[in-house]
Every structure is written in structure tokens, then in C-alpha cells.
Design a protein around this motif. Structure first.
Motif, PDB file in Angstrom:
ATOM      1  N   ASP A 162      70.372  47.473  37.890  1.00 19.65           N
ATOM      2  CA  ASP A 162      70.565  46.916  39.233  1.00 19.65           C
ATOM      3  C   ASP A 162      70.337  45.402  39.190  1.00 19.65           C
ATOM      4  OD1 ASP A 162      70.542  46.335  41.954  1.00 19.65           O
ATOM      5  OD2 ASP A 162      68.616  47.304  42.344  1.00 19.65           O
ATOM      6  N   VAL A 163      71.255  44.632  39.782  1.00 18.73           N
ATOM      7  CA  VAL A 163      71.167  43.166  39.737  1.00 18.73           C
ATOM      8  C   VAL A 163      70.917  42.533  41.103  1.00 18.73           C
ATOM      9  CG1 VAL A 163      72.621  42.986  37.682  1.00 18.73           C
ATOM     10  CG2 VAL A 163      73.691  42.936  39.954  1.00 18.73           C
ATOM     11  N   SER A 164      70.530  43.319  42.104  1.00 18.28           N
ATOM     12  CA  SER A 164      70.466  42.783  43.466  1.00 18.28           C
ATOM     13  C   SER A 164      69.556  41.568  43.635  1.00 18.28           C
ATOM     14  CB  SER A 164      70.051  43.876  44.452  1.00 18.28           C
ATOM     15  OG  SER A 164      71.186  44.512  44.988  1.00 18.28           O
ATOM     16  N   HIS A 165      68.443  41.494  42.926  1.00 20.24           N
ATOM     17  CA  HIS A 165      67.528  40.363  43.117  1.00 20.24           C
ATOM     18  C   HIS A 165      67.614  39.327  41.999  1.00 20.24           C
ATOM     19  CE1 HIS A 165      65.102  41.268  46.718  1.00 20.24           C
ATOM     20  NE2 HIS A 165      65.397  42.528  46.450  1.00 20.24           N
ATOM     21  N   ALA A 166      68.477  39.531  41.031  1.00 20.47           N
ATOM     22  CA  ALA A 166      68.590  38.593  39.916  1.00 20.47           C
ATOM     23  C   ALA A 166      69.195  37.267  40.375  1.00 20.47           C
ATOM     24  CB  ALA A 166      69.463  39.199  38.820  1.00 20.47           C
ATOM     25  N   ASN A 167      68.683  36.149  39.804  1.00 24.40           N
ATOM     26  CA  ASN A 167      69.362  34.886  40.075  1.00 24.40           C
ATOM     27  C   ASN A 167      70.696  34.869  39.321  1.00 24.40           C
ATOM     28  OD1 ASN A 167      68.735  34.231  37.396  1.00 24.40           O
ATOM     29  ND2 ASN A 167      67.476  32.466  37.888  1.00 24.40           N
ATOM     30  N   GLU A 168      71.511  33.871  39.573  1.00 24.00           N
ATOM     31  CA  GLU A 168      72.857  33.876  38.987  1.00 24.00           C
ATOM     32  C   GLU A 168      72.821  33.838  37.460  1.00 24.00           C
ATOM     33  OE1 GLU A 168      76.538  32.504  40.243  1.00 24.00           O
ATOM     34  OE2 GLU A 168      75.817  31.716  42.157  1.00 24.00           O
ATOM     35  N   HIS A 169      71.896  33.070  36.908  1.00 24.05           N
ATOM     36  CA  HIS A 169      71.796  32.987  35.446  1.00 24.05           C
ATOM     37  C   HIS A 169      71.512  34.376  34.871  1.00 24.05           C
ATOM     38  CE1 HIS A 169      70.943  31.655  31.455  1.00 24.05           C
ATOM     39  NE2 HIS A 169      70.744  30.382  31.761  1.00 24.05           N
ATOM     40  N   THR A 170      70.530  35.059  35.456  1.00 26.34           N
ATOM     41  CA  THR A 170      70.180  36.401  34.985  1.00 26.34           C
ATOM     42  C   THR A 170      71.332  37.375  35.220  1.00 26.34           C
ATOM     43  OG1 THR A 170      67.818  36.033  35.349  1.00 26.34           O
ATOM     44  CG2 THR A 170      68.564  38.321  35.297  1.00 26.34           C
ATOM     45  N   PHE A 171      71.992  37.241  36.366  1.00 25.22           N
ATOM     46  CA  PHE A 171      73.132  38.105  36.676  1.00 25.22           C
ATOM     47  C   PHE A 171      74.161  38.067  35.552  1.00 25.22           C
ATOM     48  CE2 PHE A 171      77.454  38.624  38.202  1.00 25.22           C
ATOM     49  CZ  PHE A 171      77.398  39.766  38.978  1.00 25.22           C
ATOM     50  N   LEU A 199      76.052  38.072  47.376  1.00 29.82           N
ATOM     51  CA  LEU A 199      76.868  37.877  46.183  1.00 29.82           C
ATOM     52  C   LEU A 199      78.051  36.947  46.447  1.00 29.82           C
ATOM     53  CD1 LEU A 199      77.006  41.639  45.172  1.00 29.82           C
ATOM     54  CD2 LEU A 199      75.644  39.875  44.031  1.00 29.82           C
ATOM     55  N   THR A 200      78.329  36.080  45.488  1.00 29.23           N
ATOM     56  CA  THR A 200      79.525  35.254  45.562  1.00 29.23           C
ATOM     57  C   THR A 200      80.755  36.122  45.290  1.00 29.23           C
ATOM     58  OG1 THR A 200      79.530  34.715  43.199  1.00 29.23           O
ATOM     59  CG2 THR A 200      78.220  33.283  44.665  1.00 29.23           C
ATOM     60  N   ASP A 201      81.923  35.607  45.646  1.00 25.96           N
ATOM     61  CA  ASP A 201      83.156  36.331  45.351  1.00 25.96           C
ATOM     62  C   ASP A 201      83.297  36.576  43.846  1.00 25.96           C
ATOM     63  OD1 ASP A 201      83.677  36.249  48.043  1.00 25.96           O
ATOM     64  OD2 ASP A 201      85.449  34.950  47.893  1.00 25.96           O
ATOM     65  N   GLN A 202      82.885  35.600  43.051  1.00 27.58           N
ATOM     66  CA  GLN A 202      82.981  35.744  41.599  1.00 27.58           C
ATOM     67  C   GLN A 202      82.083  36.893  41.110  1.00 27.58           C
ATOM     68  OE1 GLN A 202      81.790  32.239  39.411  1.00 27.58           O
ATOM     69  NE2 GLN A 202      82.863  32.874  37.545  1.00 27.58           N
ATOM     70  N   GLN A 203      80.881  36.993  41.671  1.00 29.57           N
ATOM     71  CA  GLN A 203      79.991  38.089  41.292  1.00 29.57           C
ATOM     72  C   GLN A 203      80.539  39.438  41.752  1.00 29.57           C
ATOM     73  OE1 GLN A 203      76.476  36.207  43.164  1.00 29.57           O
ATOM     74  NE2 GLN A 203      75.417  36.501  41.210  1.00 29.57           N
ATOM     75  N   ILE A 204      81.087  39.474  42.958  1.00 33.24           N
ATOM     76  CA  ILE A 204      81.682  40.710  43.472  1.00 33.24           C
ATOM     77  C   ILE A 204      82.797  41.177  42.540  1.00 33.24           C
ATOM     78  CG2 ILE A 204      83.120  41.649  45.330  1.00 33.24           C
ATOM     79  CD1 ILE A 204      81.459  39.824  47.253  1.00 33.24           C
ATOM     80  N   ARG A 205      83.647  40.266  42.132  1.00 34.27           N
ATOM     81  CA  ARG A 205      84.759  40.626  41.235  1.00 34.27           C
ATOM     82  C   ARG A 205      84.232  41.062  39.863  1.00 34.27           C
ATOM     83  NH1 ARG A 205      87.124  35.797  43.631  1.00 34.27           N
ATOM     84  NH2 ARG A 205      88.754  36.398  45.133  1.00 34.27           N
ATOM     85  N   LYS A 245      88.609  42.514  48.744  1.00 37.59           N
ATOM     86  CA  LYS A 245      88.593  41.716  47.511  1.00 37.59           C
ATOM     87  C   LYS A 245      88.808  42.570  46.270  1.00 37.59           C
ATOM     88  CE  LYS A 245      87.672  37.588  49.145  1.00 37.59           C
ATOM     89  NZ  LYS A 245      88.649  36.485  49.005  1.00 37.59           N
ATOM     90  N   VAL A 246      88.115  43.749  46.213  1.00 38.46           N
ATOM     91  CA  VAL A 246      88.071  44.489  44.943  1.00 38.46           C
ATOM     92  C   VAL A 246      88.386  45.974  45.061  1.00 38.46           C
ATOM     93  CG1 VAL A 246      86.466  42.858  43.875  1.00 38.46           C
ATOM     94  CG2 VAL A 246      85.559  44.818  45.160  1.00 38.46           C
ATOM     95  N   GLY A 247      88.567  46.468  46.294  1.00 36.00           N
ATOM     96  CA  GLY A 247      88.855  47.884  46.456  1.00 36.00           C
ATOM     97  C   GLY A 247      87.686  48.643  47.055  1.00 36.00           C
TER      98      GLY A 247
END
Length: 309
Positions: A162-171, A199-205, A245-247
Motif C-alpha cells: 500500500d502506497v497511500s502515505h508514501a511521499n513521491e520519492h518513496t512511491f 495522487l497526481t495524475d501521473q501516480q494514478i496512471r 483517466k484509467v478505467g
């Protein structure tokens, strides 16, 4: 009534904060009537760790959650055989939110968590620990070498990351390290509500591109910057945005209801399980078909767990 599978519920914290510490079968006596009245068919029982807890405390909380499930006589999801759409009583899935207590023996520690019944886990909350870095940590710091060992062990066990609380670097480090799809159990779209936890669009994708899931978070500050729009309908709009965005197959529920941990700043429509029926109504209002509503409510998570757990 459409039943939902809530991928994130802070039930471990609720047990730790209960006014009568020795009360048994808390889930059955306190939560079950509300779950059943509002269509919560399956829910996570997350053990939450803020960042300063040690391994012995982690074990204490996890064992407390496991014990109350048994005392309550409730079914627990341990294998795919335990996933049943016809369950007539709320079924629980144990999960971990933060692994700050793991400072040595990462493989052994993760295996212990798995052996107790935990099937989803995040390496950090908002904290910065020996494994990873959360949203409140150093933005230039990500997953550590020990964290990568944890990810490999989780993959070997088919314990979902699960990545919900990770910062972007960790994500992005986790996305690179994990051989299996990841989930964001309780995160919304940053485009609709600009807070770090969304989440950013990039993370969602990226999550969807790997076959993962995103659980809609009912916490009011993650729904909308305008307090007047922190309701079920606007949470449903996050689901619609991500689905566009992704389905729709990548959208699920991970409400993080404030009622479980007595969040005094969040007494909106989505504060607790009574928010489930309005959310289902909101999904219909924003244009989802009945098949799509069912998919978001529980079928997507069922399908995911059957494939990867």
C-alpha cells in the motif's frame, strides 16, 4: 442494498482508544450493527502506527485486532477461498498502516505480520522510518535498502503493498521495487483536491498501469478544499475522475472513516459507515451504471485479491 468492501478502516486504533480496555468482542458489539445497517459487507481492520512505536507495541496492537476478530466470531479473509459475495455478516481483512517498528530482521518481521493474518501493508504512515519516507518526511528521501527487502518479502508472500502515505520519492521507488501491483488503499485525486496525501495524475496512471487499485478516501480534507463540498457526491466525483483517466476497474473504496478514531474535525456526511448509502447514491448520480457501482463497491477489490493475494 449494494454492499461495499472498505479497504481501509482504523479499527486497531479504535480498539486502542476504547473507553473500556478489557471489553471483548468490540467489533461484534459496537461496529457490526452499523456495518450491517449500512451495507459494509467487508472491511479492513488496519493496525495503525504513527511513527514512534517499537516492534513490541506493533505486535501488541496486531494481536489485539486478531483477538477481537476471534472473540467477535467474525470471519476473516486469509486466502482467496474466504472471498464470498454471499457472506451475510461483515468479514474482516487485517492490514498494516506503517511499519516503523521494523528496525532489524525485516524478513522475519514481515513474515510474522503475515502469519497473524495481515494481507495488505504500508511501510510508513506520514513518518520517516528505517524502511521508507512518508508525506511529512524528507522529500528527497525514498525507500531504504531495508525497505526494498521488505517489498521483496511482501511480494514473496503475496502481501499487497500500500502506497497511500508514501511521499513521491518513496512511491516511485516502491513502484520500481515491487514485482506485483500496488494499491493506494485510501487516496483521492490531487487534481480535484490539492493536498499531499492525494495522487497526481501521473501516480494514478502508474498504479493503474501496473494493475493496481485506488480506494476512495472519505476523510473530509481529501475530498474538497471547500467545506461545503466535503460530501458523498464530491467523493463520487473523485471516483469518476479516476475512472475517466484509467478505467473504472482501478477504483475501489478505502474510506478511512473518522468515526473509528474520533476525528473531532470531521463530522461530515462521510464521517462513518452511515456515509456508505449516500456514496453509492453519489456514484449513480455522477453517471456510473449499476455494474460499475458494484465494481467500485467491492467487485474490483475481490478480483484484485483473487489474482494477487
Amino acid at each position: 442494498m449494494v454492499k461495499i468492501f472498505d479497504m481501509h478502516a482504523d479499527l486497531g486504533l479504535m480498539l486502542a482508544k476504547r473507553k473500556q480496555p478489557d471489553q471483548k468482542a468490540y467489533f461484534r458489539e459496537v461496529n457490526l450493527p452499523e456495518w450491517q445497517a449500512n451495507g459494509v459487507g467487508w472491511t479492513a481492520a488496519a493496525s495503525f502506527f504513527r511513527g514512534g512505536e517499537d516492534w513490541e507495541y506493533m505486535k501488541q496492537i496486531v494481536l489485539g485486532v486478531k483477538r477481537d476478530i476471534a472473540e467477535s466470531g467474525l470471519k476473516q479473509i486469509l486466502t482467496t477461498a474466504d472471498l464470498c459475495e454471499d457472506d451475510d455478516c461483515t468479514t474482516l481483512l487485517m492490514t498494516i498502516e506503517g511499519m516503523c517498528g521494523i528496525k532489524k530482521d525485516p524478513e522475519e518481521s514481515v513474515r510474522w505480520l503475515y502469519d497473524q493474518g495481515n494481507r495488505i501493508g504500508s511501510l510508513c504512515w506520514n513518518d520517516q522510518n528505517a524502511l521508507a519516507t512518508g508525506n511529512a518526511g524528507d522529500p528527497g528521501r525514498g525507500l531504504t535498502a531495508m525497505g526494498r527487502t521488505v517489498i521483496r518479502t511482501m511480494n514473496d508472500l503475496h502481501m499487497i503493498v500500500d502506497v497511500s502515505h508514501a511521499n513521491e520519492h518513496t512511491f516511485w521507488d516502491i513502484l520500481d521495487a515491487s514485482a506485483l501491483p500496488i494499491v493506494a488503499t485510501h487516496s483521492n485525486a490531487k487534481k480535484l483536491c490539492f493536498v499531499e496525501r492525494n495522487l497526481t495524475d501521473q501516480q494514478i496512471r502508474a498504479i493503474a498501469g501496473g494493475g493496481g487499485l485506488i480506494g476512495m478516501n472519505a476523510c473530509c480534507v481529501f475530498i474538497d478544499a471547500d467545506p461545503a463540498k466535503r460530501d458523498a457526491l464530491h467523493l463520487a466525483r473523485h471516483a469518476a475522475y479516476i475512472a475517466e483517466k484509467v478505467g473504472v476497474e482501478h477504483v475501489a473504496c478505502g474510506f478511512d472513516f473518522g468515526s473509528y478514531y474520533e476525528d473531532e474535525d470531521d463530522h461530515t456526511e462521510m464521517f462513518g459507515p452511515t456515509g456508505v448509502p449516500p456514496f453509492i447514491a453519489g456514484l449513480r448520480e455522477v453517471g456510473f451504471s449499476e455494474t460499475e457501482v458494484k465494481a467500485i463497491a467491492y467487485q474490483n477489490l475481490f478480483d484484485f485479491l483473487r489474482k494477487y493475494m
